[in-house]
Design a protein around this motif. Structure first.
Motif, PDB file in Angstrom:
ATOM      1  N   SER A 140       1.472  22.330  -4.496  1.00 39.31           N
ATOM      2  CA  SER A 140       0.330  21.459  -4.780  1.00 39.31           C
ATOM      3  C   SER A 140      -0.988  22.212  -4.667  1.00 39.31           C
ATOM      4  O   SER A 140      -1.922  21.988  -5.454  1.00 39.31           O
ATOM      5  N   ASP A 287      -0.967  13.518  -0.941  1.00 36.42           N
ATOM      6  CA  ASP A 287       0.335  12.931  -1.265  1.00 36.42           C
ATOM      7  C   ASP A 287       0.552  11.628  -0.510  1.00 36.42           C
ATOM      8  O   ASP A 287       1.521  10.925  -0.759  1.00 36.42           O
ATOM      9  N   SER A 309      -0.550  12.724  -5.716  1.00 38.17           N
ATOM     10  CA  SER A 309       0.881  12.568  -5.985  1.00 38.17           C
ATOM     11  C   SER A 309       1.385  11.391  -5.164  1.00 38.17           C
ATOM     12  O   SER A 309       0.863  11.112  -4.079  1.00 38.17           O
TER      13      SER A 309
END
Length: 350
Positions: A140, A287, A309
């Motif tokens: 990421s 996330d 995400s």
């Protein structure tokens, strides 16, 4: 006096991992005389996710649950659960427990105060998805620095290259990365960063950094001031909630990137949004969120300097299949006289 053949272990499955999958690696490892009783939590996946979210904030008593199997409490030696909460009142109905175990690393869904009062070991499963989260974290960071998502979106929507970011496309190599929390995930992230020739700082008062070449422990304020990238890998406890509040976020450099693949509540989300909008920090990779799914009108959805995400960091096939076997070994270590008890950590950041 009960004999060994009288001992039962209740395994409670859920929509994430069934009781059968949890019990399969445990059965052949159990000492003679133990029997496993399987029970799957009758709940839909979406509802289980919501129950878990409520329990993580308010504890196991916040959940409304269907009754568990009516077993002979005198014969029940242990309980294994994944996401199903275990309240103090439920646990108090099982007077002869030798252990309680959870497939997860976190234990927010279990009333550990009741277990500690009785001296019953609580076996958690730290590290079950550590590799998955560590890989996702590094991926990421790389994706954000090189704006992979924007490039993908530009092509998918009929364009070509996206609007160039303010600071251009950045490399990870040579950056200073600060890791807040250095448990199983943090240590694996540090190991994977080694290949990028980064400088790694760690803030964790309980961390043993011996054997981790190139990693330096520093106080949290120093880490926040010096790091180009700050990645969170701490446990969520009452002490670590909003570990990064407004004052801590103000220590970050204007070019700094904040990464959170751990728990949303480690960061004051509102304060983070304000500082990204104002340009006081360069951006964030997230996330996890205070409300999941992220509301449609949430400002994080439209900030170009934030990569999002949907809580995927620990979700891999390998992590899901590895977890029951890892927990089975830890349970047997408690049950066998020569084994050592594995209790959930108390005050650590990890």
């Amino acid at each position: 006096m009960l004999t060994a053949p009288d001992r039962l272990i209740l395994v409670i499955g859920d929509p994430f991992v069934s009781a059968a999958a949890m019990a399969a690696p445990l059965r052949p490892l159990l000492p003679a005389g133990y029997a496993v009783v399987e029970h799957d939590w009758p709940i839909a996946l979406e509802e289980a996710v919501e129950v878990n979210r409520v329990v993580e904030r308010a504890g196991p008593d916040a959940a409304r649950l269907a009754p568990l199997p009516d077993l002979d409490a005198e014969r029940l030696a242990g309980v294994v659960t994944g996401f199903h909460p275990l309240t103090a009142s439920t646990l108090s109905g099982w007077p002869r427990l030798s252990f309680v175990a959870t497939l997860r690393a976190g234990t927010e869904h279990i009333d550990d105060a009741e277990l500690r009062r009785r001296g019953v070991p609580l076996v958690n499963n730290a590290g079950r998805n550590a590799n998955a989260v560590a890989e996702f974290t590094v991926a990421s960071i790389l994706g954000h620095l090189r704006h992979v998502g924007e490039g993908h979106h530009a092509i998918r929507t009929g364009g070509w290259r996206p609007t160039a970011p303010k600071r251009g496309y950045q490399e990870l190599s040579g950056a200073t990365v600060g890791l807040v929390g250095f448990g199983a995930v943090g240590a694996l992230v540090a190991r994977r960063l080694r290949g990028f020739e980064t400088r790694v700082l760690v803030s964790d008062p309980w961390a043993d950094l011996s054997g981790h070449a190139g990693v330096r422990g520093v106080p949290l304020p120093e880490l926040l001031r010096e790091a180009d990238i700050v990645s969170l890998h701490a446990r969520l406890t009452p002490q670590t909630r909003h570990l990064l509040g407004a004052a801590e976020l103000d220590l970050l450099a204007p070019h700094a990137l904040l990464v959170n693949t751990a728990r949303a509540e480690l960061v004051d989300e509102e304060a983070l949004v304000e500082r990204v909008v104002d340009g006081r920090i360069a951006g964030a990779v997230l996330d996890v969120f205070g409300t999941e799914p992220l509301p449609r009108d949430h400002p994080l959805r439209v900030l170009p300097s934030v990569s999002l995400s949907p809580h995927l960091a620990g979700s891999t096939v390998q992590a899901r299949t590895r977890a029951p076997a890892l927990l089975a070994e830890r349970i047997v270590a408690v049950l066998r006289p020569s084994g050592s008890q594995v209790a959930a950590p108390g005050g650590s950041l990890l």
